[in-house]
Design a protein around this motif. Sequence first.
Motif, mmCIF file in Angstrom:
data_model
loop_
_atom_site.group_PDB
_atom_site.id
_atom_site.type_symbol
_atom_site.label_atom_id
_atom_site.label_comp_id
_atom_site.label_asym_id
_atom_site.label_seq_id
_atom_site.Cartn_x
_atom_site.Cartn_y
_atom_site.Cartn_z
ATOM 1 N N GLY A 267 -19.207 -11.097 -14.906
ATOM 2 C CA GLY A 267 -18.038 -10.579 -14.202
ATOM 3 C C GLY A 267 -18.410 -10.000 -12.853
ATOM 4 N N PHE A 268 -17.465 -9.300 -12.256
ATOM 5 C CA PHE A 268 -17.631 -8.757 -10.913
ATOM 6 C C PHE A 268 -17.457 -7.237 -10.950
ATOM 7 N N ALA A 269 -18.510 -6.515 -10.644
ATOM 8 C CA ALA A 269 -18.430 -5.056 -10.613
ATOM 9 C C ALA A 269 -17.458 -4.609 -9.520
ATOM 10 N N ARG A 270 -16.764 -3.504 -9.777
ATOM 11 C CA ARG A 270 -15.749 -3.000 -8.826
ATOM 12 C C ARG A 270 -16.424 -2.085 -7.803
ATOM 13 N N ILE A 271 -17.283 -2.688 -6.993
ATOM 14 C CA ILE A 271 -18.104 -1.904 -6.077
ATOM 15 C C ILE A 271 -17.284 -1.198 -4.994
ATOM 16 N N PRO A 272 -16.313 -1.856 -4.345
ATOM 17 C CA PRO A 272 -15.525 -1.111 -3.348
ATOM 18 C C PRO A 272 -14.826 0.102 -3.952
#
Length: 429
Positions: free
Chosen positions: A278-283
């Motif tokens: 998946g894609f980490a919610r970095i912003p």
Amino acid sequence: MRRVFANCRVLTPSHAVADGPIVVDADRIVQIGGAVRTEDGPCETVDLKGALAIPGLVNAHGHTAMTLLRGVGGGLPLQRWLEEAIFPVEAKMTPEDVRAGVVWGAMEMLASGTTLVADMYDFPQAGGEAFAATGMKANVCRVGLCFSETDEVPPGRAKECVDFVRDFKDPAGRVVADFCVHSEYLTSERLVRALAEANAEFRRPVHAHVSETEKEHAECLARRGKTPIAYLADCGLLDHGGYLAHAVWATDGDFAVAREKGATLVHNPTSNMKLGSGFARIPAAIAAGTRVALGTDGCASNDNLNLFEEMHLAALVHKGIARDPAALAAGDVLDMATVNGAKALGRADTGALAVGMKADFCALDLDKPHLQPCFDVANLLVYSAQASDVVMTVVDGRILYDHGAYPTIDADRAAFDFRAAVKRLGLST
């Protein structure tokens, strides 16, 4: 003896470019720019031939000896990848295999501008000694594991972790020992609390995998009634900070806990995408005031140790997900790969080029078609620069990589040892 890195430009902490030279006394920067004071004594001059010096990159989560397993298990999801492809090979590894894999990985990182790595792997004594021999900086650890909530399995692992932090010494101080738990799902609460209690003496940041997959995150909620980050924090493990790898499924509450504890989330975009995690919610994490660093993970799930590639992917992925070209600015990504990683690893004296800081930097040749013109240096480094643009890497003022040469490493011996280890492990070369 002082050393002057002359004829260069320098990336400042504000991402501006200043004129050199960089003057180093022993292992620290004593001057940037201006005329070199001849009255301060003799010095050696290194001509950087117009290159741009930037802070050494910090790989805040890696398994360096997995260079031996580069590409193994490709196409499998995380749990099958571990259980079917990785663990069976790792069970055959020896300390000498790890030494060979670490030196090979250090060569790859030095050639691409990385000066400091957080390394989590087995046989940390061998790995730490190998890093020390190369001159590279590393935070190493004995991996905390326990496969039973009632018994210590494997036996004695908690003591091994504490003894390693207490006893590991690099006389030069470049390699240090930290506490580590592999993850919530491969440890017991008893082990986690024991390491947290022991760390009251050492006050080291802790290395851990957290919320890498949706399954892991959900099972922790079911088992503990809280997320992995909240669980580790409640056990006291993050009382002295930590560098928490992946955090793909971390929540807003996790961001707040990490911020409160001074812990850093380590973003691994290539590994997370290759394993389909998946894609980490970095912003969102950055907007919440949580520090974020960058890591490569290991070569079996990446499959390289190239932080320029991680910067490029991190900047692009989050713009695409958010459909917002302003998401995750280039300067923020640069900080993730340098100063944020250094702070995460408890290294306040590296990660930026300024007087008084350690002389840890790499130099890039900007006289290449894909790096001209340069209107915005942060944009150029994140979106255009390649690892192959690095011409020199310096750690504590020592040149460790110079136009394809490794002054501190016998590259031929390293290649022989690496290939012998791969063959012994039954892998193809």
